[in-house]
Write a protein that holds these residues in place. Sequence first.
Motif, PDB file in Angstrom:
ATOM      1  N   PRO A 781      17.478   0.093 -29.711  1.00 32.94           N
ATOM      2  CA  PRO A 781      16.417   0.558 -30.621  1.00 32.94           C
ATOM      3  C   PRO A 781      15.171   1.032 -29.867  1.00 32.94           C
ATOM      4  CG  PRO A 781      17.348  -1.511 -31.372  1.00 32.94           C
ATOM      5  CD  PRO A 781      17.908  -1.284 -30.010  1.00 32.94           C
ATOM      6  N   ILE A 782      14.723   2.223 -30.194  1.00 34.76           N
ATOM      7  CA  ILE A 782      13.486   2.786 -29.635  1.00 34.76           C
ATOM      8  C   ILE A 782      12.487   2.912 -30.772  1.00 34.76           C
ATOM      9  CG2 ILE A 782      12.433   4.732 -28.442  1.00 34.76           C
ATOM     10  CD1 ILE A 782      14.396   3.215 -26.703  1.00 34.76           C
ATOM     11  N   SER A 783      11.325   2.274 -30.628  1.00 33.41           N
ATOM     12  CA  SER A 783      10.331   2.284 -31.700  1.00 33.41           C
ATOM     13  C   SER A 783       9.236   3.308 -31.464  1.00 33.41           C
ATOM     14  CB  SER A 783       9.696   0.899 -31.847  1.00 33.41           C
ATOM     15  OG  SER A 783       9.091   0.502 -30.627  1.00 33.41           O
ATOM     16  N   ARG A 816      11.519  -0.496 -21.462  1.00 32.68           N
ATOM     17  CA  ARG A 816      11.247  -1.845 -21.932  1.00 32.68           C
ATOM     18  C   ARG A 816      10.575  -1.814 -23.310  1.00 32.68           C
ATOM     19  NH1 ARG A 816       7.721  -4.372 -17.219  1.00 32.68           N
ATOM     20  NH2 ARG A 816       6.710  -2.353 -17.515  1.00 32.68           N
ATOM     21  N   ARG A 817      10.810  -2.887 -24.063  1.00 30.69           N
ATOM     22  CA  ARG A 817      10.146  -3.105 -25.355  1.00 30.69           C
ATOM     23  C   ARG A 817      10.333  -1.946 -26.338  1.00 30.69           C
ATOM     24  NH1 ARG A 817       6.270  -4.316 -21.625  1.00 30.69           N
ATOM     25  NH2 ARG A 817       5.093  -2.455 -22.196  1.00 30.69           N
ATOM     26  N   GLY A 818      11.415  -1.202 -26.176  1.00 30.97           N
ATOM     27  CA  GLY A 818      11.693  -0.127 -27.124  1.00 30.97           C
ATOM     28  C   GLY A 818      10.706   1.012 -27.073  1.00 30.97           C
ATOM     29  N   GLU A 880      11.350   6.528 -36.533  1.00 34.14           N
ATOM     30  CA  GLU A 880      12.057   5.928 -37.662  1.00 34.14           C
ATOM     31  C   GLU A 880      13.514   6.364 -37.597  1.00 34.14           C
ATOM     32  OE1 GLU A 880      10.487   6.676 -41.498  1.00 34.14           O
ATOM     33  OE2 GLU A 880       8.621   5.595 -41.172  1.00 34.14           O
ATOM     34  N   THR A 881      14.415   5.422 -37.497  1.00 36.13           N
ATOM     35  CA  THR A 881      15.843   5.750 -37.449  1.00 36.13           C
ATOM     36  C   THR A 881      16.472   5.723 -38.836  1.00 36.13           C
ATOM     37  OG1 THR A 881      16.335   3.434 -36.995  1.00 36.13           O
ATOM     38  CG2 THR A 881      16.104   4.902 -35.104  1.00 36.13           C
ATOM     39  N   VAL A 882      15.907   4.945 -39.752  1.00 35.82           N
ATOM     40  CA  VAL A 882      16.415   4.872 -41.122  1.00 35.82           C
ATOM     41  C   VAL A 882      15.256   5.103 -42.075  1.00 35.82           C
ATOM     42  CG1 VAL A 882      18.303   3.310 -40.559  1.00 35.82           C
ATOM     43  CG2 VAL A 882      16.092   2.365 -41.209  1.00 35.82           C
TER      44      VAL A 882
END
Length: 887
Positions: A781-783, A816-818, A880-882
């Motif tokens: 996951p990448i935020s 690191r940390r998305g 946002e992925t979803v």
Amino acid sequence: MAKKKIVVIGDWFIDENWLVAPQKLYHSSHTGDIHYAARLEDASKSVFRRCGAAEIVEILKKCLTDDKDKDENKGKYEFIGVGIWHPKDHDFMKCAFCDKQKPGKLLNPFTLTTLRGTEKKRNCQFSEKTSQIRCKSHLRLVNLIKNDEKHGKTPPDLWNKVSTNRIIRCYEGFCEGQPQLKYRYDWILSPHEDVCDYTKIGNVFKDNTVAVVIEDHDMGVMNEESAGALATAIKKINEKPKNKKSKIKVFLRTKVDKPAWLENFRSELDNTTQISLVVSDFQLARHKMRERRWFYETELGRASLKILEELKSHPTNENGTGTKKTNSRRSTPPKKKVQKPLALRAAVLLDENRVIAADDKKYFGIPEKPGEKLQLNIGRTTTFYSALIAQHIYWRNKNPNKNKNEELFQKECKIALDAAYAWTKQVAKAWDVDKGEYKPVRHNKVLEKLIEKLDVNPKSIMFNSSTHEELTENWKKSSEKCGIIKLPQKDNPDIKEKVLQLWRGEGILPGYICTDRQKRSNIQGLVASVADFSRDNNPAHPLSCLLTGAPGGGKSHLASCLAKKFDMHFMEYSIAQMATAKDFIDCLATISSVQNRSDEKLLIFIDEVNAHIEGNPIMGLLLGPLWGGSFVFEGKSYRLRPATWIFASTGSISDIVGVANSDNLDDKYQKKNKKEAEKTSDDKKRIDYNKGSDFASRLSGQIIDLDAAGTDLKIHRRKINLKEIINSVRTELINRSGGGFDHYVQIYSGQDYQDYLATADKHGTEKVYLMTKLLIDRWGPISKIEKCVLKLFSEILPANGARSLELFASHFESVRRGEIASYNVPNLLHQQALMRHVVIPPEWLELDKTETEKLKKIKDYKKRCNKLEKTKKEGFVRIETVVKSND
């Protein structure tokens, strides 16, 4: 107090539902391909059901009768049904709506005359004492068939020109499970132009008329003449001074795309009345837009916005007369075309029990399904449409101030959806398969919950709703530059943050990134073809398509996404990996074996279809299986059922077809290629051309060049071809691969690369989405991603398409940390293998002072480096992925 009148006009149907089973008797003759027999146990079983406008009257009567005993004659509303049916069936139509009628006496397949003859005084058909009890049905039916002026009856010469519309559906099934619909017969005689008297429409309208419900199935009732008469009658009532505050409400459902009568109807109404509601169903939506993606979880897709806007709006000139063309040069230029609102509200009931809708301000959807899709969905949209009308009349007449409630229509749609689904559940249970009986479904039980909810004060129901302008702007921004849109923060709506919504990068096909308009349109056509083929239970020919494009362009990924979307068994082969022709025949034998073991439809992907095996083109071996559906192996003939074939080639269609005629080849190319083929003495080359031409002629589906989208771009008033630029740079990278950094940086000073950078904003959005998705696949996951990195993604030049981007994503470091920042970007000086795959902007190269001297000749290098430093200060973009709800 006089009852309020509701006029229902449109097409009326008597629907028959028969359960049949195949049989085979030695003494039966002339049976045709299949011999069926009805499975009803006795002659009292009915197959009768009301449909179309007739069903709408039934639902509205049940909903809008206020008394507890639900006596239709004690309600506040009187219903007037207007349509066309055979004059002999007028009494039958009256009895069909009487609560005393027994369905078994109305219609069954075992008697020629089911109803008893009617008495002169119109006594009840179903009373034990027929001569004493009068018919109490107050339903008024108006048949538009002409009457004789002298006797007031229909002339006998018109009787043979009109029919009572009947639809017969035959279902096959027994023992367990739901019956399968096998056949449908429409017994409909289209009315002649001279049989109707449309002046009757005006006679049914009185001052206490509150609503008009139109149900158009394109069976002849609604046409330009009837629409004109209807509009005139409505306008006449509305223009009366005492009716200015309570105008007639108009509700419309049509199953026809842009019916010819609608423009005349709207122009005749002028500004006195606006249609309150337009409802469509998934058949019309699919016809207009073909296979589209209506929802992204809870967010409306582009197709939803487009179809709702079309349903709500009607294109006219500023004078409101409709668009007209003129050939006169001296005539005044036409006034600017404007969108004159057609309806205040619009709703579409989708096939999977979801709803998209819009009121006068907001667009929204109901993505939560009330239940799984059922096999029998008869009357679903009619129930949804009727339930919306009932609520609109009940709530909005009961308290006019509630019209201002923006969420009222959302609640109405949700309740109507629940009612429609409850109806389909009852229909699914209507079959007694063991007895072979179809039990007519009554709306009473289905509408109990709806009627209860009518008395409940509407509560807030939160959906993702926004204006059309807001939703359209977000979709537009998501397809431009880096795809970044600005949304209000959840905690502080006054502050907007930058967001890249990864799900917007998917087109119609889940899992496949596509943002270019032309490419998306091509993919939509391909998806629509595969969808049509998958729905065909007995296709006559296979569906065969061709994808062309550079290596690593995502051809196999596109094919696998298609198979996943339509739940097809995916089989993948590459001609380049086959050593002999027997290897290919083995593949065909495997396909035939899979088809024999299962009825599941196949999607077969064959890569490098233009390759040779043992010096011969493989396309010659495909000609028989592709069209004839058979092949011979070791003296045995094998049969292949029609399947979906997706072929792929790194060469263009012109390379495959050769000298054959093709729409994709210009005349100069064909003449040049033909002369060269005539001069050559290489017979094998001519055979390749012939096989390629035969192969192309057998393709029944789309031919898509995945590299062609967006190739023609303008820069400084000159056209450039993006495909040619990438091919040129790819060749340079290969030729310079042994020269190291010194040769690599020379690409920057070339005109091709400068043109590529200059147009990055126009073609780079798809790479932004693709690189983001690849990073998530590789690193989890990448935020957040720094905006300057997204800018890099839009400007990067991948020599081998998605394959090169995937390799580049795998070399990111210290993630690191998305979060992805500029320091995570691979250093090409340390990863020189990447130099053969990607060209990144020069300012992203980490160089010492000596190596910087080598870049002095590069145009605006220092300026670009300064710009990069400023871009880094713009911070991060949230990913946002979803789809996230606004709740």
